[in-house]
Scaffold this motif. Structure first.
Motif, PDB file in Angstrom:
ATOM      1  N   LYS A 177      -1.302   0.896 -10.294  1.00 59.20           N
ATOM      2  CA  LYS A 177      -2.350   1.621 -11.026  1.00 59.20           C
ATOM      3  C   LYS A 177      -1.866   3.014 -11.416  1.00 59.20           C
ATOM      4  CE  LYS A 177      -7.126   3.133 -10.640  1.00 59.20           C
ATOM      5  NZ  LYS A 177      -8.319   3.160  -9.789  1.00 59.20           N
ATOM      6  N   LYS A 178      -1.171   3.672 -10.487  1.00 61.95           N
ATOM      7  CA  LYS A 178      -0.708   5.038 -10.747  1.00 61.95           C
ATOM      8  C   LYS A 178       0.635   5.058 -11.479  1.00 61.95           C
ATOM      9  CE  LYS A 178      -0.570   9.538  -8.646  1.00 61.95           C
ATOM     10  NZ  LYS A 178      -0.960  10.333  -7.503  1.00 61.95           N
ATOM     11  N   TYR A 179       1.488   4.066 -11.195  1.00 62.88           N
ATOM     12  CA  TYR A 179       2.827   3.998 -11.789  1.00 62.88           C
ATOM     13  C   TYR A 179       3.071   2.599 -12.356  1.00 62.88           C
ATOM     14  CZ  TYR A 179       3.529   8.399  -9.423  1.00 62.88           C
ATOM     15  OH  TYR A 179       3.392   9.689  -9.007  1.00 62.88           O
ATOM     16  N   PRO A 180       2.526   2.283 -13.523  1.00 62.55           N
ATOM     17  CA  PRO A 180       2.678   0.948 -14.098  1.00 62.55           C
ATOM     18  C   PRO A 180       4.141   0.534 -14.296  1.00 62.55           C
ATOM     19  CG  PRO A 180       1.091   2.230 -15.352  1.00 62.55           C
ATOM     20  CD  PRO A 180       1.707   3.150 -14.349  1.00 62.55           C
ATOM     21  N   GLN A 187      -0.227  -5.430   1.802  1.00 63.18           N
ATOM     22  CA  GLN A 187       0.777  -5.387   0.742  1.00 63.18           C
ATOM     23  C   GLN A 187       0.133  -5.449  -0.630  1.00 63.18           C
ATOM     24  OE1 GLN A 187       3.780  -8.355   1.449  1.00 63.18           O
ATOM     25  NE2 GLN A 187       4.189  -7.605   3.506  1.00 63.18           N
ATOM     26  N   GLU A 188      -0.840  -6.320  -0.783  1.00 58.22           N
ATOM     27  CA  GLU A 188      -1.548  -6.445  -2.055  1.00 58.22           C
ATOM     28  C   GLU A 188      -2.286  -5.156  -2.409  1.00 58.22           C
ATOM     29  OE1 GLU A 188      -5.199  -9.094  -3.770  1.00 58.22           O
ATOM     30  OE2 GLU A 188      -3.735 -10.122  -2.492  1.00 58.22           O
ATOM     31  N   LYS A 189      -2.928  -4.560  -1.415  1.00 62.71           N
ATOM     32  CA  LYS A 189      -3.691  -3.322  -1.629  1.00 62.71           C
ATOM     33  C   LYS A 189      -2.771  -2.174  -2.054  1.00 62.71           C
ATOM     34  CE  LYS A 189      -6.856  -0.224   0.782  1.00 62.71           C
ATOM     35  NZ  LYS A 189      -7.548   0.048   2.049  1.00 62.71           N
ATOM     36  N   VAL A 190      -1.636  -2.038  -1.361  1.00 62.72           N
ATOM     37  CA  VAL A 190      -0.698  -0.958  -1.679  1.00 62.72           C
ATOM     38  C   VAL A 190      -0.070  -1.187  -3.045  1.00 62.72           C
ATOM     39  CG1 VAL A 190       1.462   0.154  -0.991  1.00 62.72           C
ATOM     40  CG2 VAL A 190      -0.271  -0.365   0.728  1.00 62.72           C
ATOM     41  N   TYR A 213      -2.741   2.253   5.641  1.00 63.29           N
ATOM     42  CA  TYR A 213      -2.267   2.077   4.283  1.00 63.29           C
ATOM     43  C   TYR A 213      -3.412   2.406   3.347  1.00 63.29           C
ATOM     44  CZ  TYR A 213       1.554  -0.486   6.379  1.00 63.29           C
ATOM     45  OH  TYR A 213       2.639  -0.832   7.124  1.00 63.29           O
ATOM     46  N   PRO A 214      -3.154   2.830   2.159  1.00 62.95           N
ATOM     47  CA  PRO A 214      -1.831   3.149   1.686  1.00 62.95           C
ATOM     48  C   PRO A 214      -1.419   4.550   2.119  1.00 62.95           C
ATOM     49  CG  PRO A 214      -3.396   3.441  -0.090  1.00 62.95           C
ATOM     50  CD  PRO A 214      -4.167   2.931   1.119  1.00 62.95           C
ATOM     51  N   TYR A 215      -0.111   4.743   2.196  1.00 60.06           N
ATOM     52  CA  TYR A 215       0.412   6.085   2.412  1.00 60.06           C
ATOM     53  C   TYR A 215       0.026   6.916   1.197  1.00 60.06           C
ATOM     54  CZ  TYR A 215       3.415   4.562   6.252  1.00 60.06           C
ATOM     55  OH  TYR A 215       3.877   4.095   7.428  1.00 60.06           O
ATOM     56  N   PRO A 216       0.030   8.224   1.332  1.00 61.21           N
ATOM     57  CA  PRO A 216      -0.293   9.040   0.152  1.00 61.21           C
ATOM     58  C   PRO A 216       0.678   8.748  -1.000  1.00 61.21           C
ATOM     59  CG  PRO A 216      -0.218  10.407   2.114  1.00 61.21           C
ATOM     60  CD  PRO A 216       0.285   9.043   2.508  1.00 61.21           C
ATOM     61  N   ILE A 217       0.143   8.547  -2.163  1.00 58.87           N
ATOM     62  CA  ILE A 217       0.974   8.281  -3.334  1.00 58.87           C
ATOM     63  C   ILE A 217       0.902   9.526  -4.211  1.00 58.87           C
ATOM     64  CG2 ILE A 217       1.386   6.742  -5.286  1.00 58.87           C
ATOM     65  CD1 ILE A 217      -0.063   4.560  -3.708  1.00 58.87           C
ATOM     66  N   LEU A 218       1.673  10.521  -3.820  1.00 56.53           N
ATOM     67  CA  LEU A 218       1.643  11.815  -4.496  1.00 56.53           C
ATOM     68  C   LEU A 218       2.571  11.870  -5.692  1.00 56.53           C
ATOM     69  CD1 LEU A 218       1.755  13.986  -1.260  1.00 56.53           C
ATOM     70  CD2 LEU A 218      -0.261  13.227  -2.535  1.00 56.53           C
ATOM     71  N   HIS A 229       6.982   8.859  -3.290  1.00 59.72           N
ATOM     72  CA  HIS A 229       6.007   8.379  -2.311  1.00 59.72           C
ATOM     73  C   HIS A 229       5.558   6.952  -2.631  1.00 59.72           C
ATOM     74  CE1 HIS A 229       5.603  12.641  -1.161  1.00 59.72           C
ATOM     75  NE2 HIS A 229       5.245  12.122   0.016  1.00 59.72           N
ATOM     76  N   ALA A 230       5.441   6.647  -3.901  1.00 60.59           N
ATOM     77  CA  ALA A 230       5.039   5.292  -4.305  1.00 60.59           C
ATOM     78  C   ALA A 230       6.081   4.276  -3.856  1.00 60.59           C
ATOM     79  CB  ALA A 230       4.856   5.233  -5.815  1.00 60.59           C
ATOM     80  N   ARG A 231       7.335   4.575  -4.094  1.00 62.91           N
ATOM     81  CA  ARG A 231       8.408   3.671  -3.669  1.00 62.91           C
ATOM     82  C   ARG A 231       8.452   3.545  -2.149  1.00 62.91           C
ATOM     83  NH1 ARG A 231      12.158   6.064  -8.143  1.00 62.91           N
ATOM     84  NH2 ARG A 231      11.877   4.509  -9.747  1.00 62.91           N
ATOM     85  N   ASN A 232       8.241   4.651  -1.463  1.00 62.29           N
ATOM     86  CA  ASN A 232       8.240   4.630  -0.004  1.00 62.29           C
ATOM     87  C   ASN A 232       7.088   3.785   0.524  1.00 62.29           C
ATOM     88  OD1 ASN A 232       7.630   5.594   2.815  1.00 62.29           O
ATOM     89  ND2 ASN A 232       9.536   6.707   2.405  1.00 62.29           N
ATOM     90  N   ALA A 233       5.923   3.916  -0.071  1.00 62.95           N
ATOM     91  CA  ALA A 233       4.762   3.127   0.361  1.00 62.95           C
ATOM     92  C   ALA A 233       5.039   1.637   0.187  1.00 62.95           C
ATOM     93  CB  ALA A 233       3.524   3.534  -0.436  1.00 62.95           C
ATOM     94  N   LEU A 234       5.658   1.260  -0.920  1.00 62.03           N
ATOM     95  CA  LEU A 234       5.995  -0.150  -1.138  1.00 62.03           C
ATOM     96  C   LEU A 234       6.992  -0.651  -0.098  1.00 62.03           C
ATOM     97  CD1 LEU A 234       6.334  -0.229  -5.028  1.00 62.03           C
ATOM     98  CD2 LEU A 234       4.532  -1.272  -3.651  1.00 62.03           C
TER      99      LEU A 234
END
Length: 51
Positions: free
Chosen positions: A42-45, A33-36, A7-12, A16-21
């Motif tokens: 941070k990238k998608y407030p 979970q906290e790290k992801v 983790y985290p998966y790439p947040i491209l 990808h952000a939703r998938n990582a969550l």
């Protein structure tokens, strides 16, 4: 399935952000979970949930 997931998966992008969550919610430790979540917010407030 790998013995240890990375983790985290790439947040491209937003998808990808939703998938990582979703993946970390299913398989991640509390610390992962906290790290992801922090990386995604941070990238998608707009994905931040009010607790």
């Amino acid at each position: 399935m790998p013995e240890q997931m990375k983790y985290p998966y790439p947040i491209l992008d937003l998808e990808h952000a939703r998938n990582a969550l979703a993946r970390v919610a299913q398989h991640g430790t509390a610390a992962e979970q906290e790290k992801v979540r922090a990386a995604v917010v941070k990238k998608y407030p707009s994905l931040k949930k009010d607790d």
